[in-house]
Design a protein around this motif. Structure first.
Motif, PDB file in Angstrom:
ATOM      1  N   LEU A  49       0.967  -1.163   0.034  1.00  0.00           N
ATOM      2  CA  LEU A  49       0.291   0.074   0.227  1.00  0.00           C
ATOM      3  C   LEU A  49       0.812   0.987  -0.112  1.00  0.00           C
ATOM      4  O   LEU A  49       0.886   2.179  -0.820  1.00  0.00           O
ATOM      5  CB  LEU A  49      -1.067   0.059   1.211  1.00  0.00           C
ATOM      6  N   GLN A  50       1.609   1.170   0.731  1.00  0.00           N
ATOM      7  CA  GLN A  50       2.816   2.662   0.769  1.00  0.00           C
ATOM      8  C   GLN A  50       3.945   2.526  -0.651  1.00  0.00           C
ATOM      9  O   GLN A  50       3.731   3.702  -1.108  1.00  0.00           O
ATOM     10  CB  GLN A  50       3.645   1.689   2.712  1.00  0.00           C
ATOM     11  N   HIS A  51       4.139   2.019  -1.295  1.00  0.00           N
ATOM     12  CA  HIS A  51       4.488   1.418  -2.425  1.00  0.00           C
ATOM     13  C   HIS A  51       3.775   2.280  -3.055  1.00  0.00           C
ATOM     14  O   HIS A  51       3.615   3.131  -4.196  1.00  0.00           O
ATOM     15  CB  HIS A  51       4.932   0.321  -3.278  1.00  0.00           C
ATOM     16  N   GLY A  52       2.672   1.582  -3.054  1.00  0.00           N
ATOM     17  CA  GLY A  52       1.477   2.736  -4.239  1.00  0.00           C
ATOM     18  C   GLY A  52       1.176   3.762  -3.856  1.00  0.00           C
ATOM     19  O   GLY A  52       1.534   4.806  -4.926  1.00  0.00           O
ATOM     20  N   ASN A  53       1.031   4.177  -2.552  1.00  0.00           N
ATOM     21  CA  ASN A  53       0.867   5.047  -2.408  1.00  0.00           C
ATOM     22  C   ASN A  53       2.292   6.379  -2.936  1.00  0.00           C
ATOM     23  O   ASN A  53       2.493   7.779  -3.877  1.00  0.00           O
ATOM     24  CB  ASN A  53       1.186   5.475  -0.915  1.00  0.00           C
ATOM     25  N   ARG A  54       2.892   5.932  -2.678  1.00  0.00           N
ATOM     26  CA  ARG A  54       4.497   6.566  -3.175  1.00  0.00           C
ATOM     27  C   ARG A  54       4.738   6.826  -4.981  1.00  0.00           C
ATOM     28  O   ARG A  54       5.180   7.723  -5.529  1.00  0.00           O
ATOM     29  CB  ARG A  54       5.815   6.239  -2.469  1.00  0.00           C
ATOM     30  N   THR A  55       4.441   5.834  -5.651  1.00  0.00           N
ATOM     31  CA  THR A  55       4.438   6.228  -6.787  1.00  0.00           C
ATOM     32  C   THR A  55       2.985   7.010  -7.292  1.00  0.00           C
ATOM     33  O   THR A  55       3.586   7.776  -8.336  1.00  0.00           O
ATOM     34  CB  THR A  55       3.355   5.032  -7.156  1.00  0.00           C
ATOM     35  N   VAL A  56       1.414   7.477  -6.986  1.00  0.00           N
ATOM     36  CA  VAL A  56       1.000   8.317  -7.155  1.00  0.00           C
ATOM     37  C   VAL A  56       1.869   9.599  -6.742  1.00  0.00           C
ATOM     38  O   VAL A  56       1.234  10.813  -7.385  1.00  0.00           O
ATOM     39  CB  VAL A  56      -0.281   7.938  -6.231  1.00  0.00           C
ATOM     40  N   ILE A  57       2.104   9.928  -5.556  1.00  0.00           N
ATOM     41  CA  ILE A  57       2.736  11.116  -5.455  1.00  0.00           C
ATOM     42  C   ILE A  57       4.455  11.333  -6.056  1.00  0.00           C
ATOM     43  O   ILE A  57       4.394  12.333  -6.675  1.00  0.00           O
ATOM     44  CB  ILE A  57       3.825  10.863  -4.005  1.00  0.00           C
ATOM     45  N   ALA A  58       5.138  10.326  -6.559  1.00  0.00           N
ATOM     46  CA  ALA A  58       6.202  10.406  -7.847  1.00  0.00           C
ATOM     47  C   ALA A  58       4.761  11.004  -9.165  1.00  0.00           C
ATOM     48  O   ALA A  58       5.550  11.643  -9.614  1.00  0.00           O
ATOM     49  CB  ALA A  58       6.730   9.174  -7.705  1.00  0.00           C
ATOM     50  N   GLY A  59       4.329  10.379  -9.149  1.00  0.00           N
ATOM     51  CA  GLY A  59       3.030  10.944 -10.466  1.00  0.00           C
ATOM     52  C   GLY A  59       3.033  12.086 -10.595  1.00  0.00           C
ATOM     53  O   GLY A  59       3.086  13.031 -11.262  1.00  0.00           O
ATOM     54  N   ILE A  60       2.656  12.883  -9.105  1.00  0.00           N
ATOM     55  CA  ILE A  60       2.115  14.139  -9.318  1.00  0.00           C
ATOM     56  C   ILE A  60       2.596  15.033  -8.564  1.00  0.00           C
ATOM     57  O   ILE A  60       3.111  15.784  -9.543  1.00  0.00           O
ATOM     58  CB  ILE A  60       0.951  14.428  -7.884  1.00  0.00           C
ATOM     59  N   CYS A  61       4.501  14.377  -7.977  1.00  0.00           N
ATOM     60  CA  CYS A  61       6.033  15.834  -8.222  1.00  0.00           C
ATOM     61  C   CYS A  61       5.881  15.854  -9.995  1.00  0.00           C
ATOM     62  O   CYS A  61       6.506  17.028 -10.108  1.00  0.00           O
ATOM     63  CB  CYS A  61       6.629  14.975  -7.377  1.00  0.00           C
ATOM     64  N   LEU A  62       6.415  14.772 -10.286  1.00  0.00           N
ATOM     65  CA  LEU A  62       6.078  14.859 -11.834  1.00  0.00           C
ATOM     66  C   LEU A  62       5.717  16.048 -12.773  1.00  0.00           C
ATOM     67  O   LEU A  62       6.339  16.562 -13.087  1.00  0.00           O
ATOM     68  CB  LEU A  62       6.374  13.714 -12.204  1.00  0.00           C
ATOM     69  N   GLN A  63       3.946  15.666 -12.050  1.00  0.00           N
ATOM     70  CA  GLN A  63       3.027  16.526 -13.089  1.00  0.00           C
ATOM     71  C   GLN A  63       3.752  18.382 -12.562  1.00  0.00           C
ATOM     72  O   GLN A  63       3.461  19.556 -13.455  1.00  0.00           O
ATOM     73  CB  GLN A  63       2.193  16.517 -12.905  1.00  0.00           C
ATOM     74  N   VAL A  64       4.061  18.219 -11.521  1.00  0.00           N
ATOM     75  CA  VAL A  64       4.418  19.875 -11.118  1.00  0.00           C
ATOM     76  C   VAL A  64       5.200  20.552 -11.433  1.00  0.00           C
ATOM     77  O   VAL A  64       5.444  21.510 -11.864  1.00  0.00           O
ATOM     78  CB  VAL A  64       4.277  19.701  -9.142  1.00  0.00           C
ATOM     79  N   VAL A  65       6.685  19.186 -11.417  1.00  0.00           N
ATOM     80  CA  VAL A  65       7.561  19.436 -12.358  1.00  0.00           C
ATOM     81  C   VAL A  65       7.300  19.975 -14.153  1.00  0.00           C
ATOM     82  O   VAL A  65       8.012  21.166 -14.384  1.00  0.00           O
ATOM     83  CB  VAL A  65       8.754  18.278 -12.674  1.00  0.00           C
ATOM     84  N   VAL A  66       6.433  19.476 -14.582  1.00  0.00           N
ATOM     85  CA  VAL A  66       6.048  19.711 -15.757  1.00  0.00           C
ATOM     86  C   VAL A  66       5.390  20.731 -16.214  1.00  0.00           C
ATOM     87  O   VAL A  66       5.650  21.568 -16.963  1.00  0.00           O
ATOM     88  CB  VAL A  66       5.344  19.001 -16.260  1.00  0.00           C
ATOM     89  N   LEU A  67       4.111  20.954 -14.914  1.00  0.00           N
ATOM     90  CA  LEU A  67       3.895  22.027 -14.953  1.00  0.00           C
ATOM     91  C   LEU A  67       5.190  23.725 -14.981  1.00  0.00           C
ATOM     92  O   LEU A  67       4.863  24.639 -15.479  1.00  0.00           O
ATOM     93  CB  LEU A  67       3.175  21.933 -13.899  1.00  0.00           C
ATOM     94  N   GLY A  68       5.693  23.472 -13.852  1.00  0.00           N
ATOM     95  CA  GLY A  68       6.740  24.442 -13.778  1.00  0.00           C
ATOM     96  C   GLY A  68       7.221  24.552 -14.588  1.00  0.00           C
ATOM     97  O   GLY A  68       7.567  25.624 -15.077  1.00  0.00           O
ATOM     98  N   LEU A  69       7.827  23.255 -15.662  1.00  0.00           N
ATOM     99  CA  LEU A  69       8.421  23.469 -17.240  1.00  0.00           C
ATOM    100  C   LEU A  69       8.026  24.823 -18.018  1.00  0.00           C
ATOM    101  O   LEU A  69       8.701  25.668 -18.479  1.00  0.00           O
ATOM    102  CB  LEU A  69       9.502  22.694 -17.597  1.00  0.00           C
ATOM    103  N   PHE A  70       6.954  24.203 -18.230  1.00  0.00           N
ATOM    104  CA  PHE A  70       5.433  24.907 -18.903  1.00  0.00           C
ATOM    105  C   PHE A  70       4.952  26.598 -18.455  1.00  0.00           C
ATOM    106  O   PHE A  70       5.818  27.710 -19.380  1.00  0.00           O
ATOM    107  CB  PHE A  70       4.263  24.195 -19.121  1.00  0.00           C
ATOM    108  N   GLY A  71       5.553  27.051 -17.170  1.00  0.00           N
ATOM    109  CA  GLY A  71       5.413  28.043 -16.772  1.00  0.00           C
ATOM    110  C   GLY A  71       6.291  29.355 -17.194  1.00  0.00           C
ATOM    111  O   GLY A  71       6.808  29.690 -17.645  1.00  0.00           O
ATOM    112  N   GLY A  72       7.729  28.560 -16.979  1.00  0.00           N
ATOM    113  CA  GLY A  72       8.884  29.134 -17.467  1.00  0.00           C
ATOM    114  C   GLY A  72       9.262  29.162 -18.324  1.00  0.00           C
ATOM    115  O   GLY A  72       9.606  30.351 -18.660  1.00  0.00           O
ATOM    116  N   LEU A  73       9.236  28.399 -19.381  1.00  0.00           N
ATOM    117  CA  LEU A  73       9.562  27.955 -21.127  1.00  0.00           C
ATOM    118  C   LEU A  73       8.698  29.609 -21.609  1.00  0.00           C
ATOM    119  O   LEU A  73       8.862  30.282 -22.216  1.00  0.00           O
ATOM    120  CB  LEU A  73       9.229  27.722 -21.511  1.00  0.00           C
ATOM    121  N   SER A  74       7.225  29.679 -20.857  1.00  0.00           N
ATOM    122  CA  SER A  74       6.068  30.211 -21.302  1.00  0.00           C
ATOM    123  C   SER A  74       6.536  31.685 -20.893  1.00  0.00           C
ATOM    124  O   SER A  74       6.135  32.945 -21.800  1.00  0.00           O
ATOM    125  CB  SER A  74       4.825  30.240 -20.913  1.00  0.00           C
ATOM    126  N   GLY A  75       6.722  32.196 -19.801  1.00  0.00           N
ATOM    127  CA  GLY A  75       6.929  33.161 -19.323  1.00  0.00           C
ATOM    128  C   GLY A  75       7.611  33.932 -18.970  1.00  0.00           C
ATOM    129  O   GLY A  75       8.037  34.819 -20.040  1.00  0.00           O
TER     130      GLY A  75
END
Length: 320
Positions: A167-193
């Motif tokens: 269960l903890q491995h599953g939770n960590r994987t979900v968090i990793a996906g969300i963290c990656l999404q934040v990184v992608v959004l941050g990169l998009f914001g940086g390039l756009s800005g």
């Protein structure tokens, strides 16, 4: 032979009883029926609005992505309305979990598609990368984030409440996906800005040729409103993703996940704000260069011709 103690779960409970209390559910509360009904209706309206403008102005990719995201959000909050009367409704719980995770990813896709067209319309030469590279990178990256979260959710679901390590491995994987999404959004914001900052500097420098279409677009009031709407949608989506990291950090059923007010404010209304801005400021009206219709794009060219004519007439009158 000793019998296993009864543990309430979505497999063993079908309604709230003394043996299956609401606090034992993953959410730990009765969702607010009125709030969730409002959210379902609002996302449904946003989907319809996006589709109407998308068909009318022929902004196919953008409208399909945003409308699909809104439809999923609508389905998710319908699921929460059903949970309001029975928190142990397993089908409704799974529907709201899946739909509310998937929806924002598709809304992000609509946002990512705008950057390519903005670069092409303003000044491709000021972009760090080729315009077509933006959707080719950000859309698959966003989908990858979704796939990682889905894998983590599947692991957590398979683990149940008994296999704690899995269960903890599953939770960590979900968090990793969300963290990656934040990184992608941050990169998009940086390039756009960074690109928009370069455009602003280019326009102010006076280096642009007289009558350049990019300069005219940059000065266009409707386009400015469109940019502000995209900024608002981007900010709301980023706030939501950061909240999701905190929500999942404590695992399924933690105290943040079981706090409905924070969920409504930082998840529900953030995505509603983003969807509302994307639907309320459709590119077909505020940024026609995104349209696939030559007729819609022709309206922009026609307005520029009229502006040129008006400017020439004023110059001639001043000379006389």
């Amino acid at each position: 032979m000793a019998t296993k103690p009864f543990r309430p779960s979505y497999e063993t409970c079908s309604e709230v009883t003394d043996f299956c209390p609401v606090r034992a559910t993953t959410l730990g509360y009765f969702p607010n029926e009125g709030v969730n009904a409002f959210l379902a209706a609002a996302f449904g309206l946003a989907a319809i609005t996006t589709l109407v403008f998308g068909i009318w102005k022929r902004t196919w990719g953008y409208s399909l992505a945003v409308a699909s995201g809104c439809i999923l959000e609508c389905a998710g909050y319908v699921g929460r309305v059903l949970l309001a009367s029975n928190p142990w409704n397993g089908s409704a719980f799974k529907t709201q979990i899946v739909a509310i995770i998937l929806g924002p990813t598709l809304v992000c896709v609509g946002l990512y598609l705008t950057l390519r067209h903005a670069v092409l319309a303003l000044n491709p030469g000021l972009s760090r990368v080729a315009p077509r590279a933006y959707p080719l990178f950000f859309v698959p990256a966003d989908v990858s984030c979704l796939v990682i979260q889905a894998i983590g959710g599947g692991i957590a679901a398979a683990a149940g409440r008994d296999k704690i390590d899995l269960l903890q491995h599953g939770n960590r994987t979900v968090i990793a996906g969300i963290c990656l999404q934040v990184v992608v959004l941050g990169l998009f914001g940086g390039l756009s800005g960074e690109f928009l900052w370069r455009v602003r500097a280019w326009v102010k420098s006076g280096e642009a040729p007289e009558g350049d279409q990019g300069v005219r677009l940059w000065s266009n009031g409707k386009f400015r409103l469109f940019l502000y709407a995209m900024l608002g949608a981007y900010s709301a989506l980023l706030i939501r993703c950061v909240y999701r990291i905190a929500e999942m950090a404590g695992g399924w059923g933690n105290h943040i996940m079981q706090d409905e007010p924070s969920f409504v404010v930082l998840e529900s209304f953030m995505i509603l704000i983003a969807s509302g801005l994307l639907a309320g400021f459709p590119p077909g009206v505020f940024f026609p260069q995104m349209s696939h219709s030559p007729k819609v794009k022709g309206v922009v060219a026609g307005e520029e011709v009229r502006q040129d004519g008006a400017s020439s007439s004023e110059t001639e009158k001043a000379a006389v």
